[in-house]
Write an enzyme that holds these catalytic residues in place. Structure first.
Site, PDB file in Angstrom:
ATOM      1  N   GLY A   1       0.815  -1.208   0.000  1.00 34.76           N
ATOM      2  CA  GLY A   1       0.000   0.000   0.000  1.00 34.76           C
ATOM      3  C   GLY A   1       0.847   1.256   0.000  1.00 34.76           C
ATOM      4  O   GLY A   1       0.629   2.164  -0.772  1.00 34.76           O
TER       5      GLY A   1
ATOM      6  N   ILE B   1      -0.559  -5.782   5.000  1.00 35.52           N
ATOM      7  CA  ILE B   1      -0.190  -5.275   3.678  1.00 35.52           C
ATOM      8  C   ILE B   1       1.197  -5.778   3.265  1.00 35.52           C
ATOM      9  O   ILE B   1       1.920  -5.129   2.513  1.00 35.52           O
ATOM     10  CB  ILE B   1      -0.253  -3.737   3.639  1.00 35.52           C
ATOM     11  CG1 ILE B   1       0.720  -3.113   4.634  1.00 35.52           C
ATOM     12  CG2 ILE B   1      -1.656  -3.264   3.929  1.00 35.52           C
ATOM     13  CD1 ILE B   1       0.836  -1.585   4.504  1.00 35.52           C
TER      14      ILE B   1
ATOM     15  N   THR C   1       3.324  -6.795   5.768  1.00 40.06           N
ATOM     16  CA  THR C   1       4.184  -6.449   6.897  1.00 40.06           C
ATOM     17  C   THR C   1       4.293  -7.553   7.942  1.00 40.06           C
ATOM     18  O   THR C   1       5.085  -7.428   8.873  1.00 40.06           O
ATOM     19  CB  THR C   1       3.659  -5.172   7.568  1.00 40.06           C
ATOM     20  OG1 THR C   1       2.254  -5.307   7.784  1.00 40.06           O
ATOM     21  CG2 THR C   1       3.878  -3.965   6.673  1.00 40.06           C
TER      22      THR C   1
ATOM     23  N   ARG D   1      10.399  -3.071  21.706  1.00 43.80           N
ATOM     24  CA  ARG D   1      10.393  -4.527  21.630  1.00 43.80           C
ATOM     25  C   ARG D   1      10.298  -4.960  20.159  1.00 43.80           C
ATOM     26  O   ARG D   1       9.448  -4.475  19.409  1.00 43.80           O
ATOM     27  CB  ARG D   1       9.205  -5.108  22.399  1.00 43.80           C
ATOM     28  CG  ARG D   1       9.254  -6.642  22.489  1.00 43.80           C
ATOM     29  CD  ARG D   1       7.930  -7.220  22.956  1.00 43.80           C
ATOM     30  NE  ARG D   1       7.562  -6.801  24.292  1.00 43.80           N
ATOM     31  CZ  ARG D   1       7.955  -7.399  25.417  1.00 43.80           C
ATOM     32  NH1 ARG D   1       8.760  -8.438  25.347  1.00 43.80           N
ATOM     33  NH2 ARG D   1       7.545  -6.954  26.591  1.00 43.80           N
TER      34      ARG D   1
ATOM     35  N   GLN E   1      11.006  -5.233   6.955  1.00 43.56           N
ATOM     36  CA  GLN E   1      10.453  -3.902   6.758  1.00 43.56           C
ATOM     37  C   GLN E   1      11.547  -2.836   6.701  1.00 43.56           C
ATOM     38  O   GLN E   1      11.495  -1.921   5.871  1.00 43.56           O
ATOM     39  CB  GLN E   1       9.465  -3.577   7.879  1.00 43.56           C
ATOM     40  CG  GLN E   1       8.179  -4.378   7.806  1.00 43.56           C
ATOM     41  CD  GLN E   1       7.143  -3.813   8.754  1.00 43.56           C
ATOM     42  OE1 GLN E   1       6.610  -2.733   8.540  1.00 43.56           O
ATOM     43  NE2 GLN E   1       6.855  -4.555   9.805  1.00 43.56           N
TER      44      GLN E   1
ATOM     45  N   GLY F   1       7.219   2.040  16.384  1.00 46.68           N
ATOM     46  CA  GLY F   1       7.027   1.905  14.949  1.00 46.68           C
ATOM     47  C   GLY F   1       8.264   1.414  14.221  1.00 46.68           C
ATOM     48  O   GLY F   1       9.381   1.829  14.510  1.00 46.68           O
ATOM     49  N   VAL F   2       8.035   0.540  13.245  1.00 41.80           N
ATOM     50  CA  VAL F   2       9.116  -0.033  12.445  1.00 41.80           C
ATOM     51  C   VAL F   2       8.964   0.321  10.963  1.00 41.80           C
ATOM     52  O   VAL F   2       9.914   0.711  10.295  1.00 41.80           O
ATOM     53  CB  VAL F   2       9.157  -1.573  12.600  1.00 41.80           C
ATOM     54  CG1 VAL F   2      10.178  -2.186  11.645  1.00 41.80           C
ATOM     55  CG2 VAL F   2       9.476  -1.964  14.026  1.00 41.80           C
ATOM     56  N   GLY F   3       7.750   0.203  10.427  1.00 41.12           N
ATOM     57  CA  GLY F   3       7.549   0.177   8.984  1.00 41.12           C
ATOM     58  C   GLY F   3       8.175   1.322   8.216  1.00 41.12           C
ATOM     59  O   GLY F   3       8.749   1.115   7.146  1.00 41.12           O
ATOM     60  N   GLU F   4       8.095   2.545   8.730  1.00 41.08           N
ATOM     61  CA  GLU F   4       8.580   3.698   7.973  1.00 41.08           C
ATOM     62  C   GLU F   4       9.920   4.226   8.479  1.00 41.08           C
ATOM     63  O   GLU F   4      10.454   5.185   7.920  1.00 41.08           O
ATOM     64  CB  GLU F   4       7.524   4.807   8.019  1.00 41.08           C
ATOM     65  CG  GLU F   4       6.266   4.425   7.266  1.00 41.08           C
ATOM     66  CD  GLU F   4       5.063   5.256   7.647  1.00 41.08           C
ATOM     67  OE1 GLU F   4       4.564   5.996   6.789  1.00 41.08           O
ATOM     68  OE2 GLU F   4       4.614   5.156   8.802  1.00 41.08           O
TER      69      GLU F   4
END
Length: 768
Positions: free
Chosen positions: A244, A471, A473, A618, A628, A692-695
């Protein structure tokens, strides 16, 4: 129902005493076999009986007004079922992050804007017939060049307000050293592999849509509003989403058009956007002009920091790229200014794409820090160390956790960062000039409203249900790991059900908040189940030990199935931000290190290796988290070297709206990448302790590449992406480049991977 409102640092007893050992482990994605075998059912692949196909007719000009539509030729074509236009519910303009554009207007906001939809018996007929629809227009303003548009300062859009702290001009005037430079970034597409698609059908007065969407709870509300029906008459399904990257956070026009068409013909209808249409019907990241001003003393201690930008949006959009978002708490400095001004254009909407703000803001900030370090005669890492804030420099709040200095230290060690940085243009490997660079990474952390239902079945299996999406992830896997760890179950004994608005609501996938929020809701539901199990064991919840489907307390061990005695236990966990999120400043952090080779003749750039070290609280799954981060680092390569959506400023059309000419990074562009984590459970962030990890991975990655290019060539590029013509300026002085800068403080050695061309990837080591 458990509700965690973050009014205290929270450490769940279940995770404190967990013994199953599945959480954090690099477990392979549980949904992987379904995806690789084709069993996973994506939006366009869903095929109810008697499905029709549709194609969208777009506006033939970039601005103005539609005066008439002639669909007679299309309607006469065999196989065409209907041509729909003039419906007041039809969306105008492209989707963006606020959800939907205006409905039922004859105004044209951009080229390709939906003006009609053709429904036919197969996809080929629908597309051929769509080309026969004639759309007459009257001309508009044609504002297609954002760089030529007037700049609005008091625009009132976007979620990031202007920040002014102290007298910037006075602080800069009093500074011993001042850097004042401008940087630019181009338009970026989300570029998801799976097409934006919807299959829609009606069951009585209820609409069912299977759509490629990241945030289906919000989508349900938006669809209902667009169609003028109650939200409980809409069900959205998205069990699998093929990427996405922000582009699927809003409701695309294809979804509403498919629903209107299905209602009109009384049959299921499916729509998939062709790749070239995606450029117009899905929002993109705005291009930006960014000015960085930094004032510091002679030792490099920053006193004034300003990040001022201009971003674009059309007349219908309410989103504005939050360019300085990642730099707000990044470095010390009492006097600060952060603002983003607006340029109005007649182009598709801009919206949230792949780390909005941080991805492109770091190009300017981290490039500027590199330039400032050189002016001061400091190592780039040392300059950052000297300006590491003790508390949030804007709010004064304490950081929940912040391991940035550890990321610098560990990253430098693993990369082999030299004690003295080689002189730009001084290291050669044949016809290739070699350089190294680094940059900091930061992504703000959020916990948002999320619910999850966990049911412990009579046979001792667990079922996790939430409308959260996956998505790509790893949501299926990490939620299974969280529940498995809490309830003492192997991963194969936990079933996870996602992507259905009939399930408990979450905030969906986006903003890097999905895992922490949905995972925390699972933790809280499991805690309620643990309390019920403790009653059956006549023990306190914290005294329970659960592993491999057995519960142990006070010397007694019982299988879950025996303890349940045919019953099921069910609980809903609910998490939301509260006082703790307001008390602390929360973010994920990291440091990225890059080595590049630049051909001294052609200017071609090849990234030879990358190393990143990150602080994400964590780690819920070491494999999916690293996946990611690596994906973000690859985006950084593409942003630095190739991604550039070009507008023809005469027509408002994209010159390169497909993967043939919009160049994302591919396998041949990607070097050896190492990802490492410095793990500290963040008990202030959320019940699961994850940030947060994705971005995060994209933040700073491109800047590190650009900084390495400068070290290789001595050419400072401030306009992204870096082109070979920019680097080829080094040809004029290539004969001056030598293998060593003569200070005899570093060596070049060769690692174990000889496959990376050109030559071999090098490591920089300080001599003892």
């Amino acid at each position: 129902m458990n509700e965690h409102v973050m009014d205290r640092a929270y450490r769940p007893a279940g995770l404190d005493h967990a013994e199953q050992g599945v959480l954090g482990k690099p477990i392979t994605r549980v949904e992987g076999p379904a995806k690789v075998s084709g069993a996973a059912d994506y939006a366009y692949e869903h095929a109810p009986a008697n499905t029709a196909f549709a194609a969208i007719v777009g506006a033939p000009v970039g601005s103005g007004r539609v005066t008439s539509i002639d669909a007679s030729a299309a309607e006469a074509m065999p196989g065409v079922i209907a041509v729909i236009h003039g419906d007041p519910r039809m969306p105008a303009g492209s989707a963006n992050s606020r959800a939907m554009p205006k409905l039922g207007t004859d105004l044209i906001f951009h080229y390709g804007q939906p003006v009609a939809i053709v429904v036919a018996e197969d996809q080929a007929i629908a597309r051929e017939a769509a080309a026969l629809v004639r759309v007459e227009t009257e001309s508009g303003r044609d504002r297609f060049d954002s760089r030529a548009a007037p700049v609005e300062r008091d625009h009132g859009i976007g979620f990031l307000p202007t920040i002014d702290k102290g007298d910037l001009d006075a602080a800069l005037a009093a500074s011993a050293v001042v850097l004042d430079e401008s940087y630019t970034t181009p338009i970026h597409f989300p570029a998801a592999l799976e097409p934006h698609a919807t299959t829609a059908w009606w069951e009585g007065d209820k609409l069912i849509v299977k759509s490629s969407n990241q945030v289906i709870g919000a989508a349900r509300t938006t669809i209902a509003t667009a169609l003028g029906i109650d939200a409980d008459r809409v069900r959205v399904l998205a069990p699998f989403v093929g990427g996405g990257f922000g582009g699927k956070t809003g409701v695309g026009p294809e979804l509403v058009l498919a629903a209107i068409a299905a209602e009109r013909i009384g049959r299921p209808v499916k729509v998939a956007l062709p790749r070239r249409d995606t450029a117009y019907l899905v929002h993109h990241r705005s291009d930006t002009v960014q000015r960085i001003r930094i004032g510091c003393d002679a030792d490099g201690h920053i006193s004034a920091f300003a990040h001022e930008s201009v971003a674009a949006q059309n007349d219908d959009g309410e989103f504005l790229e939050p360019v300085p978002f990642g730099s707000l708490p990044l470095y010390a400095g009492k006097v600060r200014r952060f603002r983003t001004d607006l340029a109005r254009v007649d182009l598709p909407a801009t919206g949230a794409v792949r780390a909005p703000g941080e991805a492109i803001g770091t190009f300017a900030v981290e490039g500027a820090m590199d330039e400032l370090a050189e002016r001061l005669g400091l190592d780039p890492i040392e300059l950052r160390r000297r300006n590491e804030p003790e508390t949030d420099p804007l709010s004064g709040k304490p950081f929940s956790t912040r391991r940035m200095l550890d990321c610098y230290e560990e990253g430098a060690r693993r990369f082999g960062w030299p004690a003295t940085l080689p002189k730009p243009g001084s290291v050669r490997d044949g016809d290739w000039l070699i350089g190294i660079g680094m940059a900091a990474s930061l992504r703000g952390n959020f916990t948002v409203n999320a619910q999850a239902r966990v049911r412990l079945e009579a046979d001792g299996r667990a079922v996790v249900e939430t409308d959260m999406t996956d998505i790509g992830t790893g949501t299926y896997t990490i939620l299974a790991q969280v529940a498995g760890e809490m309830l003492g179950l192997p991963i194969e004994r936990v079933d996870v059900r996602l992507g259905d608005t009939d399930l408990p609501p979450s905030a969906g996938s986006g903003g890097s908040f999905g895992a922490g929020s949905a995972g925390s809701a699972v933790v809280l539901a499991c805690e309620e189940i643990l309390a019920a199990l403790a009653l059956r064991m006549n023990a306190a919840p914290e005294d329970l030990r659960l592993k491999d489907g057995c519960v142990t307390a006070a010397g007694r061990s019982v299988s879950l199935a025996d303890l349940l005695r045919g019953d099921t236990l069910e609980a809903i966990g609910k998490t939301a931000p509260g006082a703790e999120s307001k008390r602390t400043s929360q973010a994920s952090h990291g440091a990225q290190f890059v080595e590049v080779a630049v051909n001294r003749v052609s200017g071609e750039v090849r990234v030879r290796r990358m190393v990143g070290v990150f602080d994400v609280g964590r780690v819920l799954n070491a494999k999916t988290a690293a996946n990611q981060i690596i994906g973000g680092m690859v985006w950084g390569i593409a942003y630095a070297l190739s991604e550039d959506a070009v507008i023809d400023t005469r027509t408002g059309r994209f010159v390169n709206p497909d993967f043939g000419e919009y160049h994302v990074a591919v396998n041949a562009d990607v070097p050896q990448i190492e990802v490492h984590f410095i793990e500290e459970v963040d008990t202030s962030a959320n019940p699961v302790g994850a940030k947060g990890v994705g971005e995060l991975g994209i933040s700073g990655a491109g800047a590190a590449v650009v900084n390495a290019i400068y070290n290789a060539t001595g050419v400072r590029v401030r306009d992204m992406p870096v082109r070979s013509t920019s680097c080829s300026r080094v040809c004029r002085r290539s004969d001056e480049a030598t293998f060593s800068d003569g200070n005899d403080r570093w060596l070049k050695t060769t690692p174990s991977c000889p496959r990376r061309a050109p030559g071999r990837a090098s490591r920089w080591r300080s001599r003892p």
